[in-house]
Write an enzyme that holds these catalytic residues in place. Structure first.
Site, PDB file in Angstrom:
ATOM      1  N   MET A  51       1.027  -1.598   0.026  1.00  7.19           N
ATOM      2  CA  MET A  51       0.329   0.511   0.066  1.00  7.19           C
ATOM      3  C   MET A  51       0.685   1.201   0.086  1.00  7.19           C
ATOM      4  SD  MET A  51      -3.221   1.189   0.155  1.00  7.19           S
ATOM      5  CE  MET A  51      -3.524   2.616  -0.056  1.00  7.19           C
ATOM      6  N   GLU A  52       0.177   1.925  -1.162  1.00  8.70           N
ATOM      7  CA  GLU A  52       1.581   3.492  -1.114  1.00  8.70           C
ATOM      8  C   GLU A  52       1.198   4.664  -0.369  1.00  8.70           C
ATOM      9  OE1 GLU A  52      -0.983   1.983  -3.577  1.00  8.70           O
ATOM     10  OE2 GLU A  52      -2.399   4.079  -3.741  1.00  8.70           O
ATOM     11  N   GLU A 112       4.487   0.913  -6.154  1.00  2.51           N
ATOM     12  CA  GLU A 112       4.291   1.626  -5.028  1.00  2.51           C
ATOM     13  C   GLU A 112       4.939   2.807  -4.965  1.00  2.51           C
ATOM     14  OE1 GLU A 112       1.455   0.640  -2.922  1.00  2.51           O
ATOM     15  OE2 GLU A 112       1.892  -1.667  -4.029  1.00  2.51           O
ATOM     16  N   GLU A 148      -4.433   3.143 -10.689  1.00  4.69           N
ATOM     17  CA  GLU A 148      -4.036   1.765 -11.014  1.00  4.69           C
ATOM     18  C   GLU A 148      -3.393   1.251 -12.540  1.00  4.69           C
ATOM     19  OE1 GLU A 148      -2.319   0.616  -8.565  1.00  4.69           O
ATOM     20  OE2 GLU A 148      -3.844   1.396  -6.793  1.00  4.69           O
TER      21      GLU A 148
HETATM   22  N1  B3K Z   1      -3.552   0.718  -3.814  1.00  2.43           N
HETATM   23  C1  B3K Z   1      -3.286  -0.552  -3.309  1.00  2.43           C
HETATM   24  C2  B3K Z   1      -4.652  -1.599  -2.974  1.00  2.43           C
HETATM   25  C3  B3K Z   1      -5.071  -1.533  -2.043  1.00  2.43           C
HETATM   26  C4  B3K Z   1      -5.994  -2.018  -2.475  1.00  2.43           C
HETATM   27  C5  B3K Z   1      -7.533  -1.874  -0.881  1.00  2.43           C
HETATM   28  N2  B3K Z   1      -7.913  -3.400  -0.928  1.00  2.43           N
HETATM   29  C6  B3K Z   1      -2.475  -1.635  -3.672  1.00  2.43           C
HETATM   30  C7  B3K Z   1      -1.790  -1.029  -5.725  1.00  2.43           C
HETATM   31  O1  B3K Z   1      -2.329  -1.216  -5.914  1.00  2.43           O
HETATM   32  O2  B3K Z   1      -0.391  -0.442  -5.088  1.00  2.43           O
HETATM   33 ZN    ZN Z   2      -1.213   0.137  -7.422  1.00  2.00          ZN
END
Ligand code: B3K
Ligand code: ZN
Length: 883
Positions: free
Chosen positions: A271-272, A306, A328
């Site tokens: 998680m970023e 990330e 994403e």
């Molecule tokens: N942004 C997070 C993923 C979060 C998922 C929440 N259920 C990791 C990523 O894609 O970098």
């Molecule tokens: Zn991501």
């Protein structure tokens, strides 16, 4: 507090079209988080004002909140009229600008959902994306509310010597009673989903990075005491990522510290959070003894991903969750570009496409099919999908292809220039690309809106007299749930033409003055487009969809001879690999049909010869050879069949393997011997390629399951010098079964029983074994002392690997696999709905199987939907799967 179930009534559908700007904005948030052994107290003081851009002016401020005890609410220092429901807190009749203070109490140690504030063993940590912050305090928990955060954490020093949050550490000190505190300040406004807090006993590896403008950044990777020696690869990956983003996109890091924390209990990869990335420990910890080449690769890619989010996601974020692919898709493309630059670009692209076809194509063809920018959801966590991530990356890649690298970079620059510090939409991104390049993306935008994988039919005709080659391209897109009618898409189709010697011909399209280049990107825009190439001196062989220029299913009536010709000559490495996959797939599907008709399954010599030539081709690097001699996977093959015939595909695939194994036995042996390798482990493209090719040869050499094969596999396993070789050997032995298989599994467990991340490989190999009584074994492993049903890594490596990674066994046994999966989903849903929902996906593909299996799979889905107190997560997937 009940953290086990969503007690809400009928789940509500959230729609993209209903978006309105937030009625209020929150400029600053001052958090005080007091951590205790059995609870946490959170006081949040917010500077709130009305949003001038709001469409309505409600009297009340309604905040989101979930599964907390509300202790107090005050507005400008006085008690405030308020009303709480299980998921909201309404503050009555608020002024235009005010300070709101809310105190809540939570129980992190009982939070098995692993979202919000929870404990992973003795470490407190948070996961707020998408809607976890509302489990810490009441808030406008939506990404378009961006605030500056100050976080004061207090805890008993002996229990939590390290206290971390986003931004810069501005103060720390001692308190009475053995407690201490730290204050963190994040100067960048951010949405609540990027908030993070970590506290506990942690050691760290520290390093430095100087940005190109001279900023000194301290880098820290925090892990459990003792794990610091396993952080070097992650640290190197981080430094490479920082450098790459400067070199390729001109993007620098913007804080004085960048921290990564490794956590053992984590729902996904990483998680970023701003300045404080939280990672699943499997994507941080590595040394050659415990991590495979694949782990090394994943760590490098995810650390990069990330880190890259700092600009694509954090500095510019999403207006609402329907825009998730804005950050994403773009960030996956960036990590793919990074991986291509770190190793072999050809392998990287083959890898991307394999992944897309194995996970995203089936999703696009199933009950959960949704556009890259979805139109509705019940539970947003269900939309962190291959479509949003992988197909989203393909969409941005297509823009890159249409614009070319320079104009794409200009588009990126304009995007940051316009939107830094804002929460924006996928359309804003496309606008920036369009405005910076002058390329019209109006029709192209349909890629964000229409679900489903387009079918592309390409036919070529050569007119010798006119020296003309005509390519006719037909596109079509099947209906998907909620989208019965589709419009034609703008598809970049990259092509080349080869002469009889396998050389690229210069390409000149009708109307052009002169030939330009040997690879051209054709703009396919209509149900049928016709492209005419002129001055073509001889009948060419067309190389189609070079570099996989669009996420489509290509059909082209090419003879087997043409495909083997492309396998040997195509200058585009992706297309070259693809020709082999198409040929392999065609022959396997022919064999499946023959088997069904009671005819013998014949492997043509032409295919064996083509594989032999690939193995003998001195110009190819080892990784490419390994890719090229690996047969198409069952997920990919299944997508090509009107009704998936698992037994048929498996039997045919095994037959081809057997024939290649026998007829090329001398080649496999010499490849195996020649790639022995020596010296210490190195994670370099050459060494990774060598190890891959050698284990591929081992696996072919083991197909006959004979004595010699067993001896060789045992020797390989016992002499393994690193985890890559151990896992490859164990996989082969597990499939061989018998005494050798059991002995190897026993020895591996004995050696690694203290290392949960290594044991995940052991669980995974057993769950993926296509032979033997795998289900029985998996059921026993659920009760194994090394298994922990609350740890997502264990669950994915056992249950997930069985249901999603072992189609042969999952679909065998008259529905026993389905029943087992449904039981696991229901049991998991009681404490971790996100993980439960992810496990469930394979049951959704019931329409793709025979009537008997359809009934059995639907029965399990119906049993799940009928369960009382189901989470929104599982309800959404199970009910949509039955629709
Ligand atoms: N942004 C997070 C993923 C979060 C998922 C929440 N259920 C990791 C990523 O894609 O970098
Ligand atoms: Zn991501």
């Amino acid at each position: 507090m009940d953290i086990s179930k969503d007690m809400t009534a009928a789940p509500r559908t959230i729609r993209r079209d209903d978006y309105t700007p937030p009625p209020f904005l929150i400029d600053t948030v001052d958090l005080v988080v007091e951590l205790f052994a059995d609870s946490a107290k959170v006081v949040s003081r917010m500077a709130v004002r009305r949003n001038p851009a709001a469409v309505a002016k409600p009297a009340d401020l309604v905040l989101d909140g979930k599964k907390m005890d509300l202790l107090s609410v005050s507005l400008d220092g006085r008690a405030a009229a308020h009303e709480a429901t299980p998921e909201t807190l309404a503050i009555r009749a608020v002024p235009d600008r005010f300070t709101l203070e809310i105190a809540t109490r939570l129980r992190p140690q009982d939070n098995a959902e692993l979202t919000g504030l929870y404990k992973s063993r003795d470490i407190f940590c948070t996961q707020c994306e998408a809607e976890g912050f509302r489990r810490i305090t009441y808030f406008l928990d939506r990404p378009d509310v961006m605030a500056r955060y100050t976080t004061r954490i207090t805890a008993e020093k002996s229990l939590a010597p390290v206290l971390l949050s986003n931004g810069n550490l501005v103060e720390r000190g001692e308190l009475d009673g053995g407690r201490h505190f730290a204050v963190w300040e994040d100067p960048f406004p951010k949405p609540s989903y990027l908030f993070a807090l970590v506290a506990g006993p942690l050691d760290c590896l520290e390093d430095r990075f100087t940005t190109r403008s001279g900023r000194e950044v301290t880098l820290r990777i925090y892990v459990r005491p003792g794990d610091v020696p396993r952080c070097d690869h992650a640290m190197e990956s981080l430094k490479k990522s920082m450098k790459w983003d400067e070199d390729v996109y001109g993007l620098e890091y913007d804080l004085d510290t960048f921290m990564i924390v490794a956590i053992d209990d984590f729902n996904m990869g990483a998680m970023e959070n701003k300045g404080l990335n939280v990672f699943n420990s499997k994507l941080v910890l590595a040394n050659p003894e415990t991590a495979t080449d694949l782990d090394y690769h994943s760590i490098e890619a995810v650390i990069a991903h990330e880190y890259f989010h700092n600009w694509t996601g954090n500095r510019v974020t999403c207006r609402d969750w329907f825009q998730l692919s804005l950050k994403e898709g773009l960030t996956v493309l960036r990590d793919q570009q990074f991986s291509a630059d770190m190793g072999s670009a050809a392998d990287a692209r083959i890898d991307d496409v394999r992944r897309l076809r194995a996970a995203q194509f089936p999703e696009d063809a199933g009950p959960m099919a949704h556009p890259v920018r979805p139109d509705s959801y019940i539970e947003i966590n269900n939309f962190y999908t291959a479509t949003v991530y992988q197909k989203g990356a393909e969409v941005v890649r297509m823009m890159h292809t249409l614009l070319g690298p320079e104009r794409f970079r200009k588009g990126m620059d304009l995007y940051f220039q316009r939107h830094d510090g804002q929460a924006v939409t996928c359309d804003d991104f496309a606008n920036a690309m369009e405005d910076a390049s002058g390329v019209d993306l109006a029709q192209f935008r349909l890629w964000y809106a229409q679900a489903g994988t387009p079918d592309l039919k390409v036919e070529g005709r050569y007119d010798a007299a006119a020296r003309r080659y005509t390519m006719t391209v037909d596109q079509s897109l099947r209906r998907t749930p909620g989208q019965p009618d589709k419009k034609p898409m703008h598809i970049p189709l990259s092509v080349g033409l080869l002469d009889g010697a396998g050389r690229d011909l210069p390409l000149k399209l009708a109307g052009e003055a002169a030939a330009g280049g040997t690879t051209r990107v054709l703009d396919v825009r209509n149900p049928r487009d016709v492209f005419v190439f002129e001055d073509v001196p001889e009948k060419p062989v067309a190389s189609l969809l070079r570099g996989f220029s669009a996420p489509v299913k290509l059909q082209a009536p090419r003879s087997e001879e043409e495909l083997t010709f492309l396998m040997a000559h195509d200058s585009d490495p992706f297309a070259r690999w693809e020709a082999g996959q198409q040929l392999g797939a065609r022959l396997i599907l022919d064999m499946v049909a023959a088997r069904k008709a009671g005819k013998p399954m014949v492997v043509p010599d032409l295919f064996v010869d083509a594989i032999r030539r690939t193995l003998d081709d001195q110009r190819l690097d080892r990784s490419f050879i390994a890719d090229a001699v690996t047969l198409p996977g069952l997920a990919f093959l299944g997508e090509l069949m009107p009704e998936i015939d698992i037994e048929g595909m498996w039997a045919a695939q095994q037959r081809v393997r057997g024939v290649l194994s026998q007829q090329l036995a001398d080649r496999w042996s010499s490849v195996y011997d020649a790639n022995h390798g020596s010296g210490p482990y190195r994670f370099s493209p050459e060494e990774v390629g060598r190890r891959r090719l050698r284990s591929t040869a081992l696996s072919y050499l083991s197909t006959d399951k004979g004595e010699a094969a067993r001896r060789r596999a045992v020797e390989y396993f016992e002499n393994a010098k690193n985890m890559t070789e151990q896992v490859a050997g164990l996989g082969v032995l597990a499939e061989l079964g018998g005494a050798e298989g059991d002995a190897a599994l026993g020895a591996f467990h004995e050696r690694w029983k203290g290392e949960p991340l290594v044991l995940d490989k052991w669980f995974g190999i057993q769950a993926r074994t296509p032979t033997g009584d795998t289900l029985q074994r998996v059921k026993q492993l659920v009760d194994h002392p090394s298994y922990d049903r609350k740890n997502p890594n264990r669950v994915y490596s056992l249950i997930g690997a069985f249901a999603s990674g072992n189609p042969v066994q999952f679909h065998a046994g008259g529905g026993a696999g389905y029943r087992f999966l449904a039981d696991q989903v229901l049991a998991t849903d009681r404490f971790n709905p996100q993980v439960a929902a992810r496990l469930l996906a394979p049951l959704g593909s019931w329409r793709r199987y025979d009537a008997g299996r359809q009934t059995l799979m639907k029965r399990e889905l119906a049993r799940i939907v009928a369960e009382k107190g189901l989470s929104r997560d599982v309800f959404e997937i199970a009910s949509k799967s039955l629709d």
